[in-house]
Design a protein around this motif. Structure first.
Motif, mmCIF file in Angstrom:
data_model
loop_
_atom_site.group_PDB
_atom_site.id
_atom_site.type_symbol
_atom_site.label_atom_id
_atom_site.label_comp_id
_atom_site.label_asym_id
_atom_site.label_seq_id
_atom_site.Cartn_x
_atom_site.Cartn_y
_atom_site.Cartn_z
ATOM 1 N N SER A 190 1.305 7.684 18.127
ATOM 2 C CA SER A 190 2.541 8.453 18.323
ATOM 3 C C SER A 190 3.517 8.285 17.161
ATOM 4 C CB SER A 190 3.208 8.002 19.627
ATOM 5 O OG SER A 190 3.478 6.622 19.567
ATOM 6 N N ILE A 191 3.066 7.742 16.053
ATOM 7 C CA ILE A 191 3.963 7.494 14.914
ATOM 8 C C ILE A 191 3.409 8.129 13.637
ATOM 9 C CG2 ILE A 191 5.095 5.364 15.636
ATOM 10 C CD1 ILE A 191 2.485 4.194 13.797
ATOM 11 N N ASP A 192 4.316 8.267 12.658
ATOM 12 C CA ASP A 192 3.892 8.776 11.353
ATOM 13 C C ASP A 192 3.389 7.654 10.453
ATOM 14 O OD1 ASP A 192 4.659 11.512 11.816
ATOM 15 O OD2 ASP A 192 6.741 10.843 11.680
ATOM 16 N N TYR A 193 4.094 6.505 10.481
ATOM 17 C CA TYR A 193 3.776 5.413 9.552
ATOM 18 C C TYR A 193 3.888 4.058 10.248
ATOM 19 C CZ TYR A 193 4.692 9.241 6.353
ATOM 20 O OH TYR A 193 4.654 10.457 5.735
ATOM 21 N N ALA A 194 3.178 3.072 9.684
ATOM 22 C CA ALA A 194 3.296 1.694 10.156
ATOM 23 C C ALA A 194 4.062 0.887 9.107
ATOM 24 C CB ALA A 194 1.914 1.085 10.377
ATOM 25 N N VAL A 195 5.069 0.160 9.555
ATOM 26 C CA VAL A 195 5.876 -0.672 8.660
ATOM 27 C C VAL A 195 5.625 -2.131 9.015
ATOM 28 C CG1 VAL A 195 8.246 -1.356 8.106
ATOM 29 C CG2 VAL A 195 7.673 1.057 8.299
ATOM 30 N N HIS A 196 5.384 -2.970 8.003
ATOM 31 C CA HIS A 196 5.253 -4.408 8.260
ATOM 32 C C HIS A 196 6.311 -5.124 7.433
ATOM 33 C CE1 HIS A 196 3.586 -8.320 9.097
ATOM 34 N NE2 HIS A 196 2.621 -7.791 9.831
ATOM 35 N N VAL A 197 7.181 -5.882 8.101
ATOM 36 C CA VAL A 197 8.276 -6.537 7.386
ATOM 37 C C VAL A 197 7.976 -8.005 7.081
ATOM 38 C CG1 VAL A 197 10.098 -4.925 8.043
ATOM 39 C CG2 VAL A 197 9.585 -6.862 9.529
ATOM 40 N N GLY A 198 6.715 -8.391 7.144
ATOM 41 C CA GLY A 198 6.333 -9.689 6.593
ATOM 42 C C GLY A 198 5.778 -10.698 7.562
ATOM 43 N N ASP A 199 5.149 -11.724 6.972
ATOM 44 C CA ASP A 199 4.301 -12.678 7.668
ATOM 45 C C ASP A 199 3.073 -11.963 8.228
ATOM 46 O OD1 ASP A 199 5.963 -14.722 6.948
ATOM 47 O OD2 ASP A 199 6.881 -15.004 8.912
ATOM 48 N N TYR A 200 2.446 -11.236 7.309
ATOM 49 C CA TYR A 200 1.221 -10.484 7.591
ATOM 50 C C TYR A 200 0.046 -11.451 7.710
ATOM 51 C CZ TYR A 200 -2.441 -6.945 6.504
ATOM 52 O OH TYR A 200 -3.536 -6.119 6.507
ATOM 53 N N ILE A 201 0.067 -12.527 6.893
ATOM 54 C CA ILE A 201 -0.864 -13.644 7.086
ATOM 55 C C ILE A 201 -0.050 -14.922 7.218
ATOM 56 C CG2 ILE A 201 -2.791 -12.676 5.750
ATOM 57 C CD1 ILE A 201 -1.942 -14.880 3.561
ATOM 58 N N TYR A 202 -0.696 -16.003 7.666
ATOM 59 C CA TYR A 202 -0.102 -17.341 7.631
ATOM 60 C C TYR A 202 -0.981 -18.230 6.766
ATOM 61 C CZ TYR A 202 3.477 -16.245 11.013
ATOM 62 O OH TYR A 202 4.573 -15.706 11.624
ATOM 63 N N GLU A 203 -0.327 -19.131 6.029
ATOM 64 C CA GLU A 203 -1.045 -19.972 5.061
ATOM 65 C C GLU A 203 -1.511 -21.283 5.673
ATOM 66 O OE1 GLU A 203 2.008 -20.149 5.664
ATOM 67 O OE2 GLU A 203 2.895 -22.068 5.044
ATOM 68 N N TRP A 260 0.712 2.702 5.551
ATOM 69 C CA TRP A 260 1.669 1.631 5.827
ATOM 70 C C TRP A 260 2.680 1.489 4.690
ATOM 71 C CZ3 TRP A 260 0.220 -3.371 8.724
ATOM 72 C CH2 TRP A 260 -0.711 -3.125 9.748
ATOM 73 N N GLN A 261 3.863 0.998 5.066
ATOM 74 C CA GLN A 261 4.818 0.479 4.090
ATOM 75 C C GLN A 261 4.984 -1.004 4.409
ATOM 76 O OE1 GLN A 261 5.866 3.216 6.084
ATOM 77 N NE2 GLN A 261 6.068 4.899 4.642
ATOM 78 N N LEU A 262 4.662 -1.853 3.435
ATOM 79 C CA LEU A 262 4.646 -3.296 3.692
ATOM 80 C C LEU A 262 5.575 -4.044 2.740
ATOM 81 C CD1 LEU A 262 0.958 -2.940 3.372
ATOM 82 C CD2 LEU A 262 1.598 -4.562 5.130
ATOM 83 N N TRP A 308 -5.043 -7.065 -1.900
ATOM 84 C CA TRP A 308 -5.472 -6.672 -0.551
ATOM 85 C C TRP A 308 -4.596 -5.615 0.115
ATOM 86 C CZ3 TRP A 308 -9.759 -7.784 2.421
ATOM 87 C CH2 TRP A 308 -10.692 -8.632 1.830
ATOM 88 N N MET A 309 -3.377 -5.419 -0.371
ATOM 89 C CA MET A 309 -2.466 -4.494 0.298
ATOM 90 C C MET A 309 -2.462 -3.122 -0.375
ATOM 91 S SD MET A 309 -1.295 -6.027 2.801
ATOM 92 C CE MET A 309 -1.939 -7.613 3.181
ATOM 93 N N PRO A 310 -2.418 -2.056 0.415
ATOM 94 C CA PRO A 310 -2.371 -0.712 -0.158
ATOM 95 C C PRO A 310 -0.951 -0.376 -0.622
ATOM 96 C CG PRO A 310 -2.363 -0.570 2.229
ATOM 97 C CD PRO A 310 -2.455 -2.040 1.884
ATOM 98 N N ILE A 311 -0.455 -1.151 -1.592
ATOM 99 C CA ILE A 311 0.907 -0.880 -2.076
ATOM 100 C C ILE A 311 0.880 -0.658 -3.582
ATOM 101 C CG2 ILE A 311 1.955 -2.248 -0.237
ATOM 102 C CD1 ILE A 311 2.540 -4.399 -2.262
ATOM 103 N N ARG A 312 1.943 -0.040 -4.069
ATOM 104 C CA ARG A 312 2.024 0.264 -5.492
ATOM 105 C C ARG A 312 2.541 -0.929 -6.279
ATOM 106 N NH1 ARG A 312 2.361 6.100 -6.104
ATOM 107 N NH2 ARG A 312 2.276 6.969 -4.006
ATOM 108 N N THR A 313 2.192 -0.959 -7.558
ATOM 109 C CA THR A 313 2.866 -1.853 -8.491
ATOM 110 C C THR A 313 4.232 -1.223 -8.723
ATOM 111 O OG1 THR A 313 0.777 -2.379 -9.527
ATOM 112 C CG2 THR A 313 2.767 -2.799 -10.816
#
Ligand SMILES: *[C@@H]1O[C@H](CO)[C@@H](O)[C@H](O)[C@H]1NC(C)=O
Ligand SMILES: *[C@@H]1O[C@H](CO)[C@@H](O)[C@H](O)[C@H]1NC(C)=O
Ligand SMILES: *[C@@H]1O[C@H](CO)[C@@H](O)[C@H](O)[C@H]1NC(C)=O
Ligand SMILES: *[C@@H]1O[C@H](CO)[C@@H](O)[C@H](O)[C@H]1NC(C)=O
Ligand SMILES: *[C@@H]1O[C@H](CO)[C@@H](O)[C@H](O)[C@H]1NC(C)=O
Ligand SMILES: *[C@@H]1O[C@H](CO)[C@@H](O)[C@H](O)[C@H]1NC(C)=O
Ligand SMILES: *[C@@H]1O[C@H](CO)[C@@H](O)[C@H](O)[C@H]1NC(C)=O
Length: 580
Positions: A190-203, A260-262, A308-313
């Protein structure tokens, strides 16, 4: 026939890898961050591509959509032990599973130097359009990846766009639970985009924990023991952790179905990072694990993230820069901020809490650094001048001024928060909404200055903007967790905590908080209003599609506060303020 195939296996290093953005992510200028193509050829005995079968165990992903382009990602794995480069053709089509009339396509190579990450920019796309894409093995046209889907954004001046929606996620701790939140959002569609504001993994590592902070869930009971099972320091550590996370079927489903926008928070590098260190690493103590200094560790983490992330430089001259913005016609601008890694001044490292508390009010303290602050303040004015209706600030930590001891949030950087509110109030900028993660609980607030001058605690008049902060995908509640039993507190205890927080003198802007469930929220924007729908998931130790709508909040156009009665006066969890 065979000789023709063999001939076409050969390419030039630059030509074949040029469009794979994984090599210059985030910067080809910084030696530790980019992968110099001049060295790539030396690492390969034969510069010809692998001619066997490929698997796609990490599926496909897309991100950073613009009106005419998008980033497409995959990570092929040869089925035989062969270290030659891999060649894939990306294909983009307007019809699902129809590959005869391609919108764009190209053959691009990837290599072990970038851990086989494959990241390309698909260009010449139409705005506001749904596309399908896949990756084809250059050596075998029948060997294809799963099909992904994404939507381009409207052009900057598009006045026709009248609705837009995001699902907002944070804090996905793999050993702590299943990623039901991602799977549910993908299935509802039901959405256009997924936004992740961080802590996508844990170290963190899993077993053998010394204390609560390094322990943090060992994943044994649910078959999600961290890989590698040690705290991450080296480039290969971070890469292996991303590979484990991206093997998750729910996470894959949402990457496959939406762009996504991450942006990152601390755990993509280490716990409670600031610009020069973290809670458990810095550049001064000798003998940090594997002798890795914080600076080396951060470079390793950042490189793996960009692979690993589909983001731009964003800016190859400013290699740590991830902060950037997206424009959705005249309906909304989305600012993705980095309040963590880029230039944050000293934060709470557990052993220095008293010292940081003394610094809370310092004028010069910044979460974002001067360059990013200036960019944001100019950007907000620009958004407003060009008539972008909603201004969404996607960022990590809770923004509201709360009575709490958490100086790792905006409360520890009060002057930076005041500068954001000043920009909004002094320029009469309407319709700003902050979206936050990091805290592992839900918080919904009107936002005003710390002294609350002019703020009406009943009507919300005098509020300058609104915050929607979301709970974790799977990390345990910040409203209390039973670390002895390694399980959540009973629901009644969470309700009690929520009531205490809402009732506390000083927390008058806070309208709702909830700590019992994991989940996410959706933000739906129209010309009339912004609506946030909070989804709660009871138990992430079970892989399930069960979720409930906890509450729905509305912000009317130009109101700059939550609509009363807040949440329509009714919530299905947590505690709603009653101040009337
Ligand atoms: C696209 O087509 C494939 C193959 O037929 C199908 O499995 C998939 O569900 C379709 N995706 C969408 C979003 O329609
Ligand atoms: C580095 O970390 C150690 C402990 O983790 C701490 O004692 C020391 O003060 C830190 N150094 C700096 C400069 O922060
Ligand atoms: C760290 O460096 C010291 C001194 O050079 C060395 O003795 C030790 O083996 C190194 N430890 C690791 C884990 O590499
Ligand atoms: C303002 O936004 C417009 C439209 O995106 C852009 O062309 C311009 O460069 C921006 N100006 C500033 C100062 O950011
Ligand atoms: C935490 O769990 C332990 C062991 O099950 C139990 O004895 C204790 O009462 C629990 N604490 C709280 C605050 O619920
Ligand atoms: C919070 O205030 C409400 C009344 O608004 C009251 O019913 C409740 O008992 C209070 N809870 C706590 C924990 O203070
Ligand atoms: C589903 O979630 C609701 C509310 O969160 C809960 O009451 C219910 O027990 C859950 N059902 C199952 C089958 O887990």
């Amino acid at each position: 026939m065979l000789s023709i195939v063999l001939l076409s296996l050969v390419g030039s290093v630059l030509g074949s890898t040029q469009h794979n953005r994984a090599y210059d992510s985030p910067s080809y200028r910084a030696p530790q961050l980019g992968t110099n193509r001049n060295f790539v050829k030396k690492n390969h005995k034969r510069w010809e591509y692998y001619d066997g079968q490929l698997e796609f165990p990490y599926n496909v992903a897309s991100g950073d959509p613009e009106s005419d382009s998008v980033i497409l990602w995959t990570h092929p794995v040869p089925t035989t032990d062969d270290s030659r480069p891999v060649c894939l053709e990306y294909q983009v089509s307007k019809q699902n599973n129809s590959w005869s009339d391609l919108v764009t396509s190209d053959q691009v190579w990837t290599t072990t130097d970038v851990d086989y990450s494959y990241k390309v920019e698909a260009k010449d796309l139409d705005p506001k359009t749904t596309y399908y894409y896949r990756f084809v093995n250059c050596a075998d046209k029948n060997n294809v990846s799963p099909i992904g889907r994404f939507k381009t954004t409207p052009t900057v001046d598009d006045d026709d766009i009248d609705k837009l929606s995001f699902a907002v996620f944070s804090c996905s701790n793999h050993p702590y639970g299943f990623f039901n939140a991602y799977g549910n959002a993908a299935a509802r569609d039901s959405i256009d985009y997924a936004v992740h504001v961080g802590d996508y993994i844990y170290e963190y590592r899993g077993d053998g924990c010394e204390d609560y902070y390094s322990c943090y869930g060992d994943g044994r009971d649910i078959g999600r023991v961290p890989e590698p099972n040690r705290e991450l320091f080296l480039l290969d550590d971070y890469r292996a952790r991303y590979a484990q996370y991206r093997s998750d079927s729910d996470l894959q489903a949402l990457h496959q179905s939406h762009a996504w926008q991450l942006v990152w928070d601390d755990h993509e590098v280490a716990d409670n990072t600031w610009k020069s260190g973290s809670a458990d690493s810095n550049d001064t103590i000798a003998g940090t694990q594997y002798n890795t200094s914080f600076t080396e560790r951060k470079a390793n983490a950042v490189k793996a993230y960009f692979e690993w992330m589909p983001i731009r430089t964003v800016d190859t001259d400013d290699s740590l820069r991830i902060w950037r913005s997206f424009k959705f016609g005249t309906l909304a601008d989305l600012y993705m901020l980095d309040t963590r890694q880029y230039n944050r001044d000293l934060t709470d490292l557990y052993y220095n809490t008293d010292e940081v508390k003394l610094l809370q009010e310092e004028e010069h303290r910044s979460l974002m650094g001067g360059r990013q602050e200036n960019w944001l303040y100019h950007g907000l004015k620009n958004s407003s001048d060009r008539g972008a209706q909603w201004k969404i600030l996607g960022q990590q930590i809770v923004f509201a001024n709360l009575v709490s001891d958490n100086v790792d949030s905006w409360d520890g950087y009060k002057a930076n928060r005041r500068r954001v509110i000043d920009t909004i109030s002094q320029n009469n900028i309407d319709n700003v909404i902050v979206i936050s993660g990091d805290s592992h609980a839900n918080w919904v607030s009107d936002i005003t200055y710390d002294d609350k001058e002019g703020y009406n605690t009943v009507t919300g008049d005098g509020s300058y903007l609104v915050e929607f902060a979301g709970t974790a995908v799977s990390s345990p509640s910040s409203h209390g967790y039973n670390s002895t039993a390694n399980k959540p507190l009973p629901k009644e205890q969470y309700l009690q905590v929520a009531q205490t927080l809402i009732n506390a003198t000083g927390n008058e802007e806070l309208q709702w908080t909830e700590g019992a469930t994991r989940g996410y929220f959706e933000l739906h924007l129209t010309r009339k209003e912004a609506t946030a729908i909070y989804y709660g998931i009871d138990d992430v130790r079970v892989h399930s599609t069960n979720e409930t709508v906890l509450a729905t909040f509305v912000v009317e156009d130009k109101a700059n506060k939550l609509k009363r009665p807040v949440a329509g006066g009714k919530v299905n969890g947590g505690w709603l303020a009653q101040r009337g």
